[in-house]
Design an enzyme around this catalytic site. Structure first.
Site, PDB file in Angstrom:
ATOM      1  N   LYS A  58     -13.384   1.664  -3.780  1.00 53.29           N
ATOM      2  CA  LYS A  58     -14.669   2.021  -2.980  1.00 53.29           C
ATOM      3  C   LYS A  58     -15.757   2.835  -3.686  1.00 53.29           C
ATOM      4  O   LYS A  58     -16.834   2.537  -3.378  1.00 53.29           O
ATOM      5  CB  LYS A  58     -14.208   2.975  -1.640  1.00 53.29           C
ATOM      6  CG  LYS A  58     -13.259   2.013  -0.601  1.00 53.29           C
ATOM      7  CD  LYS A  58     -12.811   2.895   0.436  1.00 53.29           C
ATOM      8  CE  LYS A  58     -11.995   2.060   1.454  1.00 53.29           C
ATOM      9  NZ  LYS A  58     -11.694   3.109   2.553  1.00 53.29           N
ATOM     10  N   GLU A  67       0.780  -1.134   0.050  1.00 52.88           N
ATOM     11  CA  GLU A  67       0.014  -0.061   0.010  1.00 52.88           C
ATOM     12  C   GLU A  67       0.871   1.275  -0.085  1.00 52.88           C
ATOM     13  O   GLU A  67       0.477   2.228  -0.291  1.00 52.88           O
ATOM     14  CB  GLU A  67      -0.977  -0.098   1.391  1.00 52.88           C
ATOM     15  CG  GLU A  67      -2.301   0.825   1.011  1.00 52.88           C
ATOM     16  CD  GLU A  67      -3.217   0.677   2.041  1.00 52.88           C
ATOM     17  OE1 GLU A  67      -4.227   0.475   1.838  1.00 52.88           O
ATOM     18  OE2 GLU A  67      -2.892   0.741   3.269  1.00 52.88           O
ATOM     19  N   HIS A 100       6.304 -26.648  -2.270  1.00 55.30           N
ATOM     20  CA  HIS A 100       5.573 -27.700  -2.795  1.00 55.30           C
ATOM     21  C   HIS A 100       4.607 -27.359  -3.558  1.00 55.30           C
ATOM     22  O   HIS A 100       3.913 -27.931  -4.344  1.00 55.30           O
ATOM     23  CB  HIS A 100       5.140 -28.847  -1.798  1.00 55.30           C
ATOM     24  CG  HIS A 100       6.102 -29.628  -1.230  1.00 55.30           C
ATOM     25  ND1 HIS A 100       6.486 -30.871  -1.605  1.00 55.30           N
ATOM     26  CD2 HIS A 100       7.071 -29.192  -0.163  1.00 55.30           C
ATOM     27  CE1 HIS A 100       7.807 -31.421  -0.797  1.00 55.30           C
ATOM     28  NE2 HIS A 100       7.962 -30.404   0.140  1.00 55.30           N
TER      29      HIS A 100
END
Length: 428
Positions: A419, A284, A305
């Protein structure tokens, strides 16, 4: 002391490129110390360590002990920096199974209806002795309007009001801004207890404020030791930040060379959530203006793995940062068995820590030979003091590195884009 070893990565960078990046890192540190860089009004995460508030630490610690003694369940309701730091510390320093304190649950960090519905059902279920669970809720939001957190708080608050009536105010603690934000209206109406998020500390830098410290205290972790571990790191790096400057310069040079991914990996499952906190802190902060290295998290040897093949031989677009604990915190050893049917007697007498260390050393060797630059960040032992030091290490590293990219480490304008679109589609 937190150690930083860039030796396995430095060989991938030409001297001219590294020294150019080092000059940028030096200038970036000056900007942080002098408060002359963009976003300098958000440097409260440094100020709280320069001038510790012992009274607040005592207040948080006391409430944490009170809740720990009374609660069966403690819910942390928040998203992003409002819960990731606390979860990182709690997961690092708490037992994997069982606890002598309340069960700590997290809510408000997504909009999964099934999760929240099942949580409500679980909270209503009686304990084995037939009595009701004693539940406390800590909602954490500076604005009070973050949708994920606000929705969960509305649902959970309704439950606690039904369970406790007028006494529900004793079970709800709000961590929010001093005056602004929607939560303050609810606090004034309901009389909830309140802790203040400093106005000059952004969410992803807030773990050492009441945002993180109250949940950590409820988990039974010594927040004073944690906090003063960070204070000692602050003092150390104000005197000599050479390790951090080398790391920031290397990361900048690797960024300029075209690497686009940094895999933050640990061989200690206890530190997986710490990787999640680092992921937000860096992601961020640096991901702006088309710049930055995408931070992702892996827990080895598990993820060797699944991701190991790509890391070893896939597109050469990545680097790795290993988070290491040097001394063992488990005494478990491999026993010798008669017949050696599983062919593991060659490990008899060795500790799991030693085996895990060899796995890490082998991975470092293989990945380095596969042209992956590797940085190793290590602490001697896993304890509250060293986690506090590591928190400040990465906070300061983030500020230095992101300033060296030429962008503001402390805003997140891109977050607002999703948003706006979401609220438009919801009809707000």
């Amino acid at each position: 002391m937190i150690k930083c070893d860039i030796g396995f990565a430095r060989k991938f960078i030409e001297d001219d490129a590294y020294f150019k990046a080092r000059k940028k890192a030096d200038n970036a540190l000056d900007q942080l110390r002098d408060k002359t860089g963009p976003g300098s009004e958000w440097l409260g995460w440094r100020d709280i360590l320069a001038d510790p508030n012992d009274a607040e630490l005592e207040q948080i610690g006391s409430l944490g002990e009170e809740i720990r003694a009374k609660a069966d369940v403690f819910i942390v309701c928040g998203i992003g920096g409002s819960y990731l730091g606390a979860k990182a510390v709690i997961d690092a320093l708490s037992p994997h199974f069982g606890s002598n304190g309340p069960e700590i649950l997290f809510a408000g960090h997504h909009i999964g209806g099934k999760y929240l519905e099942e949580m409500l059902t679980y909270l209503k279920e009686p304990k084995e002795d037939g009595s009701a669970k004693n539940i406390y809720l800590n909602v954490i939001s500076k604005s009070g309007s973050t949708l994920e957190t606000a929705l969960a708080f509305r649902i959970l608050r309704e439950l606690l009001e039904k369970m406790y009536g007028e006494d529900s105010s004793e079970h709800i603690i709000c961590t929010t801004s001093k005056e602004r934000g929607l939560l303050n209206k609810v606090i004034d109406e309901k009389g909830y207890r309140k802790f203040i998020i400093p106005e000059d500390v952004g969410g992803r830098y807030s773990v050492l404020t009441p945002v993180g410290l109250l949940p950590i205290a409820v988990a039974g972790i010594d927040i004073r030791t944690l906090f003063y571990g960070a204070v000692s790191a602050y003092n150390q790096y104000e005197d000599n930040a050479e390790d951090l400057l080398e790391y920031a310069a290397l990361r900048n040079a690797i960024h300029e060379s075209g690497k686009t991914i940094d895999v933050f990996a640990t061989f200690e499952p206890e530190l997986t959530s710490l990787g999640g906190w680092i992921q937000q802190l860096l992601g961020e902060s640096e991901g702006k203006e088309g710049k930055g290295i995408f931070p992702t998290v892996a827990t080895f040897s598990t993820d060797l793995h699944s991701l190991g093949q790509f890391i070893q031989q896939g597109q050469r677009s990545l680097m790795e940062t290993f988070i290491i604990v040097e001394k063992p915190f488990s005494k478990l050893r491999v026993n010798e068995i008669e017949g050696d049917g599983d062919n593991l007697n060659y490990l008899a007498g060795r500790s799991f820590h030693e085996i895990n260390t060899k796995a890490r050393e082998g991975t470092t060797e293989a990945h380095s030979e596969g042209d992956v630059p590797i940085v190793r960040i290590s602490m001697e032992t896993l304890n509250a003091e060293n986690i506090g030091k590591l928190i400040y290490f990465f906070e300061l590293l983030t500020g230095i590195f992101v300033y060296s990219l030429g962008v503001n480490p402390f805003n997140q304008p891109g977050v607002e884009d999703y948003k706006k679109a979401m609220y438009r589609l919801l009809g707000k």
